[in-house]
Design an enzyme around this catalytic site. Structure first.
Site, PDB file in Angstrom:
ATOM      1  N   LYS A  83       0.783  -1.369   0.058  1.00 20.48           N
ATOM      2  CA  LYS A  83       0.070   0.139   0.082  1.00 20.48           C
ATOM      3  C   LYS A  83       0.819   1.238   0.012  1.00 20.48           C
ATOM      4  O   LYS A  83       1.774   1.384   0.808  1.00 20.48           O
ATOM      5  CB  LYS A  83      -0.821  -0.129   1.496  1.00 20.48           C
ATOM      6  CG  LYS A  83      -2.317   0.543   1.181  1.00 20.48           C
ATOM      7  CD  LYS A  83      -2.891   0.119   2.505  1.00 20.48           C
ATOM      8  CE  LYS A  83      -4.167   0.780   2.649  1.00 20.48           C
ATOM      9  NZ  LYS A  83      -4.973   0.779   3.713  1.00 20.48           N
TER      10      LYS A  83
HETATM   11  O1  G3P Z   1      -7.832   1.476   5.411  1.00 20.34           O
HETATM   12  C1  G3P Z   1      -8.155   2.808   5.337  1.00 20.34           C
HETATM   13  C2  G3P Z   1      -9.261   3.275   5.734  1.00 20.34           C
HETATM   14  O2  G3P Z   1     -10.327   2.230   5.493  1.00 20.34           O
HETATM   15  C3  G3P Z   1      -9.634   4.200   7.013  1.00 20.34           C
HETATM   16  O3  G3P Z   1     -10.714   4.399   7.616  1.00 20.34           O
HETATM   17  O4  G3P Z   1     -12.293   4.858   9.297  1.00 20.34           O
HETATM   18  O5  G3P Z   1      -9.887   5.471   9.507  1.00 20.34           O
HETATM   19  O6  G3P Z   1     -11.331   6.619   7.746  1.00 20.34           O
HETATM   20  P1  G3P Z   1     -11.188   5.360   8.454  1.00 20.34           P
END
Ligand code: G3P
Length: 218
Positions: A83
């Site tokens: 990533k």
């Molecule tokens: O893996 C990345 C992502 O899904 C982050 O989610 O909830 O931290 O915005 P969030």
């Protein structure tokens, strides 16, 4: 549509893998930090549970170091997806790693223009963050709609749309409606997908009536 689990918590991944619905896993530095565990060990353990793509994020910000980190991460297991952030250096690293045959997930995508660049850089996946756009008063799913339309117009773009930063079931339902390739969902939101009060109410009534018959199937 594939379901990835958005967590680095091995216990939760094992538990969800038993449902047979886990097609892959995504992690990020914040999720890994939450576990308090060694990064490489966690990724190796996740890869031993899930055979689909497992995203592991680089920590460097310059392309040469990202590439070196990406190669090291890819050596952990064949299904590691490197990533990289959607920056100039991240996309340079994406091109090099993709050309070497490594799956790359370009993360932190917040615009259609960025999604075009990710596809041009040969990304396996692009991760638009819908929840974080909603948080600032934008419409995350509108971005997904735009990217779907753009990618559909260009058959040379092989990048899969991986909807990330999912917060609730409607993000999943709308993604399915738009025909996206992958949704990565935190374990709590996966549990929410199962729930409906009428299911609980109906089951309670069926069980009560069944008990009244005094019968047993086995
Ligand atoms: O893996 C990345 C992502 O899904 C982050 O989610 O909830 O931290 O915005 P969030």
């Amino acid at each position: 549509m594939k379901f990835f689990v958005d967590t680095a918590d091995v216990g939760k991944i094992k538990d969800l893998a038993e449902t047979g619905m886990v097609d892959g896993v995504t992690t990020n530095p914040s999720l890994v930090a939450k576990t308090g565990r060694d990064f490489s060990e966690v990724i190796a353990e996740i890869c031993s549970i899930v055979s689909g793509p497992v995203s592991a994020e680089v920590a460097a910000t310059d392309a040469p170091t990202m590439i070196a980190e990406g190669r090291k991460l890819h050596n952990i297991a064949e299904n590691v997806t490197v990533k990289v952030p959607l920056t100039v250096d991240g996309l340079k690293a994406c091109r090099t790693l993709s050309d070497e045959g490594t799956m790359v997930n370009v993360t932190l995508c917040f615009s259609s223009a960025q999604a075009i660049l990710a596809a041009k850089a040969g990304a396996t996946f692009v991760s638009p963050f819908v929840g974080r756009l909603d948080d600032i008063g934008s419409n995350g799913m509108e971005l997904i709609r735009d990217i779907c339309e753009i990618y559909a117009n260009h058959t040379a773009f092989k990048t899969e749309i991986l909807v990330a930063s999912v917060r609730h079931p409607m993000h999943v339902v709308e993604s399915a409606r738009l025909g996206v390739d992958v949704v990565t969902i935190p374990p709590s939101a996966i549990r929410q997908l199962y729930n409906h009060p009428l299911t609980d109410k109906g089951l309670d009534a069926f069980l009560k009536d069944w008990a009244g018959t005094g019968q047993s199937i086995l």
